[in-house]
Enzyme design. Structure first.
Site, PDB file in Angstrom:
ATOM      1  N   HIS A  62       0.817  -1.211   0.000  1.00 29.26           N
ATOM      2  CA  HIS A  62       0.000   0.000   0.000  1.00 29.26           C
ATOM      3  C   HIS A  62       0.852   1.262   0.000  1.00 29.26           C
ATOM      4  O   HIS A  62       1.969   1.268   0.492  1.00 29.26           O
ATOM      5  CB  HIS A  62      -0.887   0.053   1.255  1.00 29.26           C
ATOM      6  CG  HIS A  62      -1.762  -1.134   1.428  1.00 29.26           C
ATOM      7  ND1 HIS A  62      -1.997  -1.697   2.662  1.00 29.26           N
ATOM      8  CD2 HIS A  62      -2.457  -1.880   0.543  1.00 29.26           C
ATOM      9  CE1 HIS A  62      -2.818  -2.727   2.525  1.00 29.26           C
ATOM     10  NE2 HIS A  62      -3.103  -2.863   1.247  1.00 29.26           N
ATOM     11  N   LYS A  72       6.087   6.863   7.114  1.00 24.54           N
ATOM     12  CA  LYS A  72       5.635   5.987   8.200  1.00 24.54           C
ATOM     13  C   LYS A  72       6.814   5.562   9.064  1.00 24.54           C
ATOM     14  O   LYS A  72       7.932   5.408   8.577  1.00 24.54           O
ATOM     15  CB  LYS A  72       4.965   4.737   7.637  1.00 24.54           C
ATOM     16  CG  LYS A  72       3.711   5.013   6.846  1.00 24.54           C
ATOM     17  CD  LYS A  72       3.148   3.744   6.260  1.00 24.54           C
ATOM     18  CE  LYS A  72       1.926   4.042   5.409  1.00 24.54           C
ATOM     19  NZ  LYS A  72       1.471   2.849   4.691  1.00 24.54           N
ATOM     20  N   TYR A 132       1.931   1.776  13.485  1.00 25.53           N
ATOM     21  CA  TYR A 132       2.652   2.706  12.634  1.00 25.53           C
ATOM     22  C   TYR A 132       2.181   4.128  12.829  1.00 25.53           C
ATOM     23  O   TYR A 132       1.006   4.394  13.016  1.00 25.53           O
ATOM     24  CB  TYR A 132       2.632   2.307  11.158  1.00 25.53           C
ATOM     25  CG  TYR A 132       1.331   1.817  10.590  1.00 25.53           C
ATOM     26  CD1 TYR A 132       0.606   2.580   9.687  1.00 25.53           C
ATOM     27  CD2 TYR A 132       0.858   0.552  10.901  1.00 25.53           C
ATOM     28  CE1 TYR A 132      -0.561   2.107   9.121  1.00 25.53           C
ATOM     29  CE2 TYR A 132      -0.311   0.073  10.341  1.00 25.53           C
ATOM     30  CZ  TYR A 132      -1.015   0.865   9.449  1.00 25.53           C
ATOM     31  OH  TYR A 132      -2.193   0.387   8.911  1.00 25.53           O
ATOM     32  N   ASP A 170      -6.609  -6.291  -1.836  1.00 25.57           N
ATOM     33  CA  ASP A 170      -5.187  -6.493  -2.114  1.00 25.57           C
ATOM     34  C   ASP A 170      -4.961  -7.482  -3.257  1.00 25.57           C
ATOM     35  O   ASP A 170      -3.955  -7.385  -3.967  1.00 25.57           O
ATOM     36  CB  ASP A 170      -4.449  -6.941  -0.858  1.00 25.57           C
ATOM     37  CG  ASP A 170      -4.231  -5.794   0.112  1.00 25.57           C
ATOM     38  OD1 ASP A 170      -4.410  -4.620  -0.282  1.00 25.57           O
ATOM     39  OD2 ASP A 170      -3.879  -6.063   1.273  1.00 25.57           O
TER      40      ASP A 170
END
Length: 180
Positions: A62, A72, A132, A170
């Site tokens: 992603h 991130k 995250y 996904d």
């Protein structure tokens, strides 16, 4: 805290100083001032996310596009994952290259992932708790992805594909060559 470069430009492994004794352990999971001193990077993280996944769950690859692209800082709170990043920045010398690392509650490493990278992970333990920090808010209209089994990336997920648990979203991600 120690910073270790990865083969991908601007992507770092962060190794915390861990204090262990008979009671357990203590560590600083984030210290902005130390992070800036060691990397020269000043980021304001505005959103924290957490996922809980069972063994074989693959999340990714992603990323967010445009003004909502996210930097991130990821880590595993509990369990073990194979974490994978892909440099999707066309101007980067490591464009279309990937890097993978084991993150778990034993090594307590973190991975700093700059804007313009794709990111995914697969849970290798019975359960994982994955956290995250992001420097941009999640924006549904700017989310994007690359299929986890893209032959041009040739990522070895170190897990039997027939045992992977992957969302329909996904499974429908495009190939790298369709996007870049």
């Amino acid at each position: 805290m120690k910073i270790e470069e990865t083969p991908l430009k601007d992507c770092f492994i962060i190794k915390p100083e861990i204090f262990r004794d008979k009671r357990g352990l203590f560590l600083e999971s984030y210290h902005k001032k130390k992070f800036i001193e060691l990397t020269g990077i000043e980021k304001e993280f505005v959103q924290d996310n957490q996922s809980i996944s069972k063994k074989g769950v693959l999340r990714g690859i992603h990323y967010q596009t445009g003004e909502f692209a996210q930097t991130k800082l990821v880590r595993v709170i509990y369990g073990k994952v194979l974490d994978v990043v892909v440099d999707l920045r066309p101007e980067s010398p490591t464009f279309k290259q990937s890097f993978k690392i084991i993150l778990d509650h034993e090594n307590l490493y973190q991975l700093y992932i700059p804007k313009g990278f794709g990111h995914g992970f697969i849970t290798l333990s019975d359960t994982s708790v994955f956290a995250y920090k992001c420097d941009q808010y999640y924006m549904p209209g700017s989310e994007a992805g690359i299929i986890y089994k893209d032959p041009d990336l040739a990522i070895d997920w170190e897990f039997p594909e027939e045992e992977m648990i992957i969302s329909d979203k996904d499974l429908k991600q495009p190939f790298l060559k369709e996007v870049f």
